[in-house]
Design an enzyme around this catalytic site. Structure first.
Site, PDB file in Angstrom:
ATOM      1  N   LYS A  13       0.839  -1.209   0.000  1.00  0.00           N
ATOM      2  CA  LYS A  13       0.000   0.000   0.000  1.00  0.00           C
ATOM      3  C   LYS A  13       0.869   1.252   0.000  1.00  0.00           C
ATOM      4  CE  LYS A  13      -2.002  -1.094   3.891  1.00  0.00           C
ATOM      5  NZ  LYS A  13      -1.285  -2.364   4.150  1.00  0.00           N
ATOM      6  N   ARG A  88      -9.398   0.759   9.111  1.00  0.00           N
ATOM      7  CA  ARG A  88      -8.927  -0.601   9.322  1.00  0.00           C
ATOM      8  C   ARG A  88      -9.923  -1.413  10.121  1.00  0.00           C
ATOM      9  NH1 ARG A  88      -3.263   0.447   8.941  1.00  0.00           N
ATOM     10  NH2 ARG A  88      -1.994  -1.404   9.097  1.00  0.00           N
ATOM     11  N   ARG A 123      12.285  -5.412   4.128  1.00  0.00           N
ATOM     12  CA  ARG A 123      11.876  -4.001   4.113  1.00  0.00           C
ATOM     13  C   ARG A 123      12.811  -3.140   4.952  1.00  0.00           C
ATOM     14  NH1 ARG A 123       5.966  -1.832   5.223  1.00  0.00           N
ATOM     15  NH2 ARG A 123       6.067  -3.143   7.067  1.00  0.00           N
ATOM     16  N   ARG A 156      11.815  -1.765  10.659  1.00  0.00           N
ATOM     17  CA  ARG A 156      10.715  -1.469  11.572  1.00  0.00           C
ATOM     18  C   ARG A 156      10.605  -2.558  12.639  1.00  0.00           C
ATOM     19  NH1 ARG A 156       5.453   0.167   8.124  1.00  0.00           N
ATOM     20  NH2 ARG A 156       4.484  -1.236   9.620  1.00  0.00           N
ATOM     21  N   ARG A 167       0.097  -9.333  12.944  1.00  0.00           N
ATOM     22  CA  ARG A 167      -0.531  -8.279  12.129  1.00  0.00           C
ATOM     23  C   ARG A 167      -1.427  -8.892  11.064  1.00  0.00           C
ATOM     24  NH1 ARG A 167       4.587  -5.288  10.228  1.00  0.00           N
ATOM     25  NH2 ARG A 167       3.207  -3.927   9.071  1.00  0.00           N
TER      26      ARG A 167
HETATM   27  P1  AP5 Z   1       4.870  -1.582   1.703  1.00  0.00           P
HETATM   28  O1  AP5 Z   1       4.499  -0.760   0.529  1.00  0.00           O
HETATM   29  O2  AP5 Z   1       5.690  -0.927   2.773  1.00  0.00           O
HETATM   30  O3  AP5 Z   1       3.597  -2.293   2.298  1.00  0.00           O
HETATM   31  P2  AP5 Z   1       2.353  -1.725   3.089  1.00  0.00           P
HETATM   32  O4  AP5 Z   1       1.151  -2.434   2.566  1.00  0.00           O
HETATM   33  O5  AP5 Z   1       2.338  -0.241   3.104  1.00  0.00           O
HETATM   34  O6  AP5 Z   1       2.742  -2.348   4.496  1.00  0.00           O
HETATM   35  P3  AP5 Z   1       2.769  -1.769   5.945  1.00  0.00           P
HETATM   36  O7  AP5 Z   1       3.507  -2.796   6.752  1.00  0.00           O
HETATM   37  O8  AP5 Z   1       3.294  -0.369   5.996  1.00  0.00           O
HETATM   38  O9  AP5 Z   1       1.277  -1.801   6.248  1.00  0.00           O
HETATM   39  P4  AP5 Z   1       0.612  -1.926   7.558  1.00  0.00           P
HETATM   40  O10 AP5 Z   1      -0.740  -1.745   7.017  1.00  0.00           O
HETATM   41  O11 AP5 Z   1       0.784  -3.115   8.413  1.00  0.00           O
HETATM   42  O12 AP5 Z   1       1.332  -0.847   8.471  1.00  0.00           O
HETATM   43  P5  AP5 Z   1       0.985   0.650   8.866  1.00  0.00           P
HETATM   44  O13 AP5 Z   1       2.232   1.426   8.757  1.00  0.00           O
HETATM   45  O14 AP5 Z   1      -0.235   1.154   8.145  1.00  0.00           O
HETATM   46  O15 AP5 Z   1       5.594  -2.899   1.153  1.00  0.00           O
HETATM   47  C1  AP5 Z   1       6.177  -3.839   2.042  1.00  0.00           C
HETATM   48  C2  AP5 Z   1       7.557  -4.253   1.530  1.00  0.00           C
HETATM   49  O16 AP5 Z   1       7.423  -5.000   0.314  1.00  0.00           O
HETATM   50  C3  AP5 Z   1       8.451  -3.058   1.201  1.00  0.00           C
HETATM   51  O17 AP5 Z   1       9.768  -3.381   1.548  1.00  0.00           O
HETATM   52  C4  AP5 Z   1       8.309  -2.892  -0.321  1.00  0.00           C
HETATM   53  O18 AP5 Z   1       9.446  -2.316  -0.913  1.00  0.00           O
HETATM   54  C5  AP5 Z   1       8.095  -4.343  -0.765  1.00  0.00           C
HETATM   55  N1  AP5 Z   1       7.218  -4.434  -1.910  1.00  0.00           N
HETATM   56  C6  AP5 Z   1       6.117  -3.681  -2.166  1.00  0.00           C
HETATM   57  N2  AP5 Z   1       5.546  -4.055  -3.328  1.00  0.00           N
HETATM   58  C7  AP5 Z   1       6.287  -5.101  -3.788  1.00  0.00           C
HETATM   59  C8  AP5 Z   1       6.195  -5.952  -4.922  1.00  0.00           C
HETATM   60  N3  AP5 Z   1       5.222  -5.806  -5.839  1.00  0.00           N
HETATM   61  N4  AP5 Z   1       7.112  -6.917  -5.068  1.00  0.00           N
HETATM   62  C9  AP5 Z   1       8.080  -7.077  -4.168  1.00  0.00           C
HETATM   63  N5  AP5 Z   1       8.235  -6.310  -3.075  1.00  0.00           N
HETATM   64  C10 AP5 Z   1       7.354  -5.342  -2.886  1.00  0.00           C
HETATM   65  O19 AP5 Z   1       0.569   0.463  10.402  1.00  0.00           O
HETATM   66  C11 AP5 Z   1       1.497   0.104  11.396  1.00  0.00           C
HETATM   67  C12 AP5 Z   1       0.774  -0.050  12.720  1.00  0.00           C
HETATM   68  O20 AP5 Z   1       0.140   1.210  13.075  1.00  0.00           O
HETATM   69  C13 AP5 Z   1      -0.366  -1.058  12.718  1.00  0.00           C
HETATM   70  O21 AP5 Z   1       0.067  -2.377  12.948  1.00  0.00           O
HETATM   71  C14 AP5 Z   1      -1.240  -0.500  13.864  1.00  0.00           C
HETATM   72  O22 AP5 Z   1      -0.725  -0.825  15.122  1.00  0.00           O
HETATM   73  C15 AP5 Z   1      -1.123   0.999  13.680  1.00  0.00           C
HETATM   74  N6  AP5 Z   1      -2.192   1.558  12.806  1.00  0.00           N
HETATM   75  C16 AP5 Z   1      -2.012   2.167  11.601  1.00  0.00           C
HETATM   76  N7  AP5 Z   1      -3.194   2.537  11.080  1.00  0.00           N
HETATM   77  C17 AP5 Z   1      -4.138   2.141  11.974  1.00  0.00           C
HETATM   78  C18 AP5 Z   1      -5.545   2.219  11.985  1.00  0.00           C
HETATM   79  N8  AP5 Z   1      -6.247   2.790  10.990  1.00  0.00           N
HETATM   80  N9  AP5 Z   1      -6.208   1.691  13.045  1.00  0.00           N
HETATM   81  C19 AP5 Z   1      -5.544   1.127  14.083  1.00  0.00           C
HETATM   82  N10 AP5 Z   1      -4.201   1.018  14.130  1.00  0.00           N
HETATM   83  C20 AP5 Z   1      -3.502   1.518  13.090  1.00  0.00           C
END
Ligand code: AP5
Length: 210
Positions: A13, A88, A123, A156, A167
């Site tokens: 994402k 979420r 990552r 991270r 997660r």
């Molecule tokens: P990346 O693009 O970083 O993936 P992402 O989907 O953004 O993953 P996140 O881990 O950031 O999502 P998340 O939803 O768990 O975390 P968030 O920060 O929102 O890609 C991942 C890796 O793969 C990268 O290294 C990238 O380069 C690689 N990649 C990408 N595309 C690829 C491809 N096609 N092929 C190969 N490699 C590829 O949230 C973190 C924490 O915050 C949560 O756990 C929670 O505690 C809290 N939080 C955030 N939002 C909320 C909410 N709305 N409600 C409650 N808690 C929340």
């Protein structure tokens, strides 16, 4: 365009949000990045959120709803925005509707769990600007250094394998029901995440420009 990006942790994402925001000149709002900034700054909200994040759990709805309510008031959101990682839970989606926000499209990037666990180990992220890289699939130009702001990249804390599993469990139980929520409203589009980032980007842009 007002867009929601849905998908399991590590589905890509954040990576796609960076591309879409440039293409459509709209801000990408990541609740994960907002929370990590609050943790790094040691604010009261950051201290409260840290434990949940480190364990791979969701931060309470009222905290993230508050972040989004305030952020969407920003001048830069007038012409649209991308929500990356919000909503979420169903109560978060309902809160967004209650704010009167009319979403144009909800795009799910679908990647199977097995692929995700492998991706997370490579990552690397920039603690300053939030840019995300992958040691194999999306390396920074200079190893370990952010292309955008020159800061040292870090792993991270919630990318440890056991936390990633938690997660994923939380995603399937609390976030996946949003697919039905937005399907009922005729807003959901699903794109399969590909092995190459650029291939996923092509499919994402095609879905958004259709
Ligand atoms: P990346 O693009 O970083 O993936 P992402 O989907 O953004 O993953 P996140 O881990 O950031 O999502 P998340 O939803 O768990 O975390 P968030 O920060 O929102 O890609 C991942 C890796 O793969 C990268 O290294 C990238 O380069 C690689 N990649 C990408 N595309 C690829 C491809 N096609 N092929 C190969 N490699 C590829 O949230 C973190 C924490 O915050 C949560 O756990 C929670 O505690 C809290 N939080 C955030 N939002 C909320 C909410 N709305 N409600 C409650 N808690 C929340």
């Amino acid at each position: 365009m007002k867009l929601i990006l849905l998908g399991a942790p590590g589905a890509g994402k954040g990576t796609q949000a960076q591309v879409i925001c440039e293409r459509f000149s709209i801000p990408a709002i990541s609740t994960g990045n907002c929370l990590r900034e609050a943790v790094a700054a040691g604010t009261e909200m950051g201290r409260a959120a840290k434990g949940y994040m480190d364990r791979g759990e969701l931060v309470p709805d009222e905290v993230v709803i508050g972040i989004i309510r305030e952020r969407l008031q920003g001048e830069d959101c007038k012409n649209g925005f991308i929500l990356d990682g919000f909503p979420r839970t169903v109560p978060q989606a309902q809160a967004l509707e209650e704010m009167g926000v009319e979403i144009d499209r909800v795009l799910e990037i679908f990647v199977p769990d097995e692929t995700i666990v492998g991706r997370m180990s490579g990552r690397r992220v920039c603690p300053a600007c939030g840019a995300s890289y992958h040691t194999e699939f999306k390396p920074s130009k200079k190893q370990g250094v952010c292309d955008l702001c020159g800061k040292q990249l870090v792993i991270r804390k919630d990318d440890q394998p056991e936390t990633v599993q938690e997660r994923l469990r939380v995603y399937h139980s609390q976030t996946e029901p949003l697919k039905g929520f937005y399907e009922q409203r005729g807003l959901l589009v699903v794109v399969e995440g590909q092995t190459e980032v650029a291939d996923t980007t092509r499919l994402v842009l095609k879905a958004l420009e259709a």
